[in-house]
Scaffold this motif. Sequence first.
Motif, mmCIF file in Angstrom:
data_model
loop_
_atom_site.group_PDB
_atom_site.id
_atom_site.type_symbol
_atom_site.label_atom_id
_atom_site.label_comp_id
_atom_site.label_asym_id
_atom_site.label_seq_id
_atom_site.Cartn_x
_atom_site.Cartn_y
_atom_site.Cartn_z
ATOM 1 N N MET A 153 0.740 -1.188 -0.158
ATOM 2 C CA MET A 153 0.009 -0.047 0.008
ATOM 3 C C MET A 153 0.786 1.315 0.005
ATOM 4 O O MET A 153 0.560 2.152 -0.770
ATOM 5 N N MET A 154 1.864 1.402 0.756
ATOM 6 C CA MET A 154 2.913 2.445 0.533
ATOM 7 C C MET A 154 3.445 2.553 -0.688
ATOM 8 O O MET A 154 3.577 3.667 -1.050
ATOM 9 N N MET A 155 3.957 1.212 -1.238
ATOM 10 C CA MET A 155 4.549 1.758 -2.705
ATOM 11 C C MET A 155 3.516 2.243 -3.595
ATOM 12 O O MET A 155 3.894 3.027 -4.438
ATOM 13 N N ALA A 156 2.008 1.570 -3.515
ATOM 14 C CA ALA A 156 1.394 2.380 -4.612
ATOM 15 C C ALA A 156 0.934 3.761 -4.053
ATOM 16 O O ALA A 156 0.765 4.581 -5.069
ATOM 17 N N GLY A 157 0.906 4.130 -2.806
ATOM 18 C CA GLY A 157 0.927 5.693 -2.619
ATOM 19 C C GLY A 157 2.081 6.401 -2.856
ATOM 20 O O GLY A 157 1.582 7.234 -3.563
ATOM 21 N N LEU A 158 3.178 6.013 -2.785
ATOM 22 C CA LEU A 158 4.098 6.558 -3.296
ATOM 23 C C LEU A 158 4.120 6.642 -4.884
ATOM 24 O O LEU A 158 4.484 7.928 -5.487
ATOM 25 N N MET A 159 3.744 5.647 -5.506
ATOM 26 C CA MET A 159 3.876 5.713 -7.129
ATOM 27 C C MET A 159 2.585 6.634 -7.552
ATOM 28 O O MET A 159 3.000 7.381 -8.398
ATOM 29 N N LEU A 160 1.572 6.639 -6.791
ATOM 30 C CA LEU A 160 0.602 7.605 -7.244
ATOM 31 C C LEU A 160 1.145 8.990 -6.911
ATOM 32 O O LEU A 160 0.624 9.794 -7.717
ATOM 33 N N THR A 161 1.663 9.316 -5.681
ATOM 34 C CA THR A 161 2.054 10.659 -5.459
ATOM 35 C C THR A 161 2.958 11.128 -6.602
ATOM 36 O O THR A 161 3.132 12.246 -7.138
ATOM 37 N N TRP A 162 3.968 10.186 -7.010
ATOM 38 C CA TRP A 162 5.200 10.585 -8.067
ATOM 39 C C TRP A 162 4.327 10.951 -9.189
ATOM 40 O O TRP A 162 4.639 11.779 -9.874
ATOM 41 N N TYR A 163 3.289 9.840 -9.657
ATOM 42 C CA TYR A 163 2.531 10.115 -11.075
ATOM 43 C C TYR A 163 1.792 11.413 -11.006
ATOM 44 O O TYR A 163 1.946 12.234 -11.976
#
Length: 167
Positions: A76-86
């Motif tokens: 979930m943290m990785m998905a959140g970071l990727m979404l923020t980066w995107y």
Amino acid sequence: MMATANRRTVYRPSANNAYRRTNQMYVQGNTARKLQAVPSQYERTTIKKDNRAVQKNRDKALHMNVGYVLFLVAAMMMAGLMLTWYLTLQSDITNSIKNVARLESELNSLKLDNDERYSRINSDINLEEVRRVAIQELGMQYAREGQIITYNGEDNDYVRQTGDIPD
């Protein structure tokens, strides 16, 4: 008419798709049949086994391993970071597009202003006045026969002078 009772064995699927053997009584005639008050020994053990299997599945479903929970949190943290980066990248692209549009608008405005000034300067030039000043005040003369030397430039846009021009 008197009723006659006959017994027959029926195989029915149970909840876990295993076939269960049951003795059923059917009655021919108009008298009421007897109800079987106590289930047979086979049915009681099968029901208990089913209940134990169901209970085990329920216990497994409710139990979560600590490693699995940590894995889910990390995912979930990785998905959140990727979404923020995107979203940050998309915002930067949008800002760049807006900046390019603003600069293009400014360039078009400057080109239009430059063309207007160039037209105004060209319309203000009096070629007769330029000719008069060149001949009378500066002492310039038109070229005579033999003073004009033509140079052929081979695939170049300019001519280079490497020596003195003869008189």
